[in-house]
Design a protein around this motif. Structure first.
Motif, mmCIF file in Angstrom:
data_model
loop_
_atom_site.group_PDB
_atom_site.id
_atom_site.type_symbol
_atom_site.label_atom_id
_atom_site.label_comp_id
_atom_site.label_asym_id
_atom_site.label_seq_id
_atom_site.Cartn_x
_atom_site.Cartn_y
_atom_site.Cartn_z
ATOM 1 N N SER A 113 59.344 89.349 3.418
ATOM 2 C CA SER A 113 59.331 88.990 2.000
ATOM 3 C C SER A 113 60.214 87.766 1.816
ATOM 4 O O SER A 113 61.021 87.428 2.690
ATOM 5 C CB SER A 113 59.840 90.150 1.133
ATOM 6 N N GLU A 116 61.650 85.147 -4.787
ATOM 7 C CA GLU A 116 60.775 84.469 -5.747
ATOM 8 C C GLU A 116 61.297 83.081 -6.108
ATOM 9 O O GLU A 116 60.530 82.140 -6.305
ATOM 10 C CB GLU A 116 60.682 85.340 -6.996
ATOM 11 N N ASN A 138 64.236 89.147 -7.447
ATOM 12 C CA ASN A 138 62.844 89.494 -7.190
ATOM 13 C C ASN A 138 62.374 88.867 -5.882
ATOM 14 O O ASN A 138 62.654 87.697 -5.604
ATOM 15 C CB ASN A 138 61.946 89.009 -8.330
ATOM 16 N N LEU A 140 58.942 88.437 -3.100
ATOM 17 C CA LEU A 140 57.496 88.504 -2.952
ATOM 18 C C LEU A 140 57.170 88.800 -1.491
ATOM 19 O O LEU A 140 57.763 88.201 -0.582
ATOM 20 C CB LEU A 140 56.850 87.181 -3.372
ATOM 21 N N ALA A 165 51.443 85.195 -1.330
ATOM 22 C CA ALA A 165 52.644 85.872 -1.836
ATOM 23 C C ALA A 165 52.245 86.884 -2.903
ATOM 24 O O ALA A 165 51.485 86.561 -3.824
ATOM 25 C CB ALA A 165 53.625 84.857 -2.401
ATOM 26 N N HIS A 166 52.805 88.101 -2.787
ATOM 27 C CA HIS A 166 52.399 89.192 -3.667
ATOM 28 C C HIS A 166 53.612 89.895 -4.267
ATOM 29 O O HIS A 166 54.674 89.971 -3.641
ATOM 30 C CB HIS A 166 51.553 90.206 -2.898
ATOM 31 N N ASN A 167 53.412 90.422 -5.477
ATOM 32 C CA ASN A 167 54.441 91.234 -6.121
ATOM 33 C C ASN A 167 54.767 92.430 -5.231
ATOM 34 O O ASN A 167 53.872 93.132 -4.764
ATOM 35 C CB ASN A 167 53.944 91.703 -7.490
ATOM 36 N N GLN A 168 56.052 92.660 -5.021
ATOM 37 C CA GLN A 168 56.456 93.698 -4.077
ATOM 38 C C GLN A 168 56.077 95.102 -4.549
ATOM 39 O O GLN A 168 55.759 95.967 -3.734
ATOM 40 C CB GLN A 168 57.972 93.634 -3.859
ATOM 41 N N SER A 174 50.809 86.779 -6.615
ATOM 42 C CA SER A 174 51.768 86.141 -7.516
ATOM 43 C C SER A 174 51.200 84.836 -8.079
ATOM 44 O O SER A 174 50.579 84.062 -7.351
ATOM 45 C CB SER A 174 53.074 85.834 -6.775
ATOM 46 N N CYS A 177 52.104 81.615 -6.144
ATOM 47 C CA CYS A 177 51.585 81.357 -4.800
ATOM 48 C C CYS A 177 50.616 80.185 -4.820
ATOM 49 O O CYS A 177 49.553 80.244 -5.450
ATOM 50 C CB CYS A 177 50.905 82.617 -4.271
#
Length: 316
Positions: A113, A116, A138, A140, A165-168, A174, A177
């Motif tokens: 990760s 952000e 935060n 990602l 990249a993605h929300n955890q 995201s 991204c």
């Protein structure tokens, strides 16, 4: 009386059924209930019970193949809003160990990760840039696109893969991204407008070398289309071409450009725009590192002198 094992579906003997084997190993694994006039049945698993998780199997194959190729590390990379490659390296042994111990069923899915705040161009001068809507708390998760996986010729013990990249928490893509943004634009253009693209790229850069006084200067004073740079930098060009070819990056043309020490590498047209974007990232990294191998520095700066042409990154 000894009888051979009976593995039939039904038993309709009138007096007695002896359906267990006298073979002791078989007795441990096969046990049938026996009773007069008792109907016996065997439950046969459905085909779906045998379905293999192909994602896990593919990841295991990737790990084994990379190890066989001498790779020790995988870089999981993304590009921020300032065109900086943000990446983290995971030892291949760590991923392989997680898979063997079932600690993680799909160790390549989202192993790293990144904060952000990095997507706002985290500088070297401060831990947190002035980005009021972003938080360093935060993070990602980076999910790899294995179609972009390449072993790096200039760092042969390392492979790199581009990621989204993605929300955890939600695993949603995201909005920060850049790779995801390109995917959304391409999808919207095709679905909403019926538009598809074929794109080629021209990468311009200048080669500088330190002189005897320790001052960085262009390697020559050539001009557009001149043979000087091609002749004097043939070893660099040959190494660069070989390393791009090993990464399946198609090169259409190489020529000198207008500024001193300036070259242009033309990448072939492609209908796969996302792959072309990956090729540009990998090509620029390769140009930078091959230049270092030849004791030069490759500059992609838009302008190095007010008296000379600048570098462009042209898309057609």
């Amino acid at each position: 009386m000894n009888m051979a094992p009976n593995y039939g579906i039904t038993n309709n003997n009138e007096d007695e059924a002896l359906l267990s084997s006298t073979d002791e190993p078989a007795q441990k694994t096969v046990k049938f209930a026996a009773a007069t006039k008792q109907q016996l049945s065997i439950s046969i698993p459905q085909p779906s019970d045998y379905t293999r998780n192909f994602n896990q199997g593919s990841q295991a194959a990737i790990i084994r193949s990379l190890r066989a190729a001498g790779v020790k590390f995988i870089r999981f990379a993304t590009v921020d809003a300032y065109n900086t490659i943000r990446c983290k390296t995971v030892p291949l042994a760590q991923l392989s160990g997680q898979r063997r111990t079932n600690e993680v069923s799909s160790p390549l899915s989202n192993p790293v990760s990144i904060a952000e705040i990095c997507f706002a161009g985290l500088p070297t001068s401060a831990d947190v840039p002035a980005a009021p809507n972003l938080s360093s708390r935060n993070v990602l998760t980076l999910q790899p696109d294995f179609s972009s996986l390449r072993i790096l010729p200039y760092a042969s013990k390392t492979a790199m893969v581009m990621c989204t990249a993605h929300n955890q928490q939600t695993q949603e893509l995201s909005p920060l991204c850049s790779r995801g943004l390109l995917q959304r634009v391409l999808h919207s253009a095709k679905e909403d407008l019926g538009i598809e693209f074929s794109v080629g790229a021209e990468l311009e850069f200048m080669l500088y070398r330190e002189n005897k006084d320790g001052i960085m200067q262009p390697v020559d004073m050539s001009t557009f289309g001149n043979a000087t740079t091609l002749n004097e930098q043939e070893d660099f060009i040959s190494t660069l071409y070989d390393q791009l070819e090993r990464q399946d990056i198609p090169v259409e043309l190489i020529h000198s450009e207008s500024a001193p020490g300036q070259l242009e590498v033309v990448l072939s047209y492609s209908d796969d725009i996302l792959q072309l974007a990956d090729d540009i990232v990998y090509a620029r990294e390769t140009i930078t590192n091959v230049a270092k191998q030849h004791d030069m520095k490759a500059l992609f700066l838009p302008k190095t002198s007010m008296m000379a042409a600048g570098n462009g990154s042209h898309l057609h």
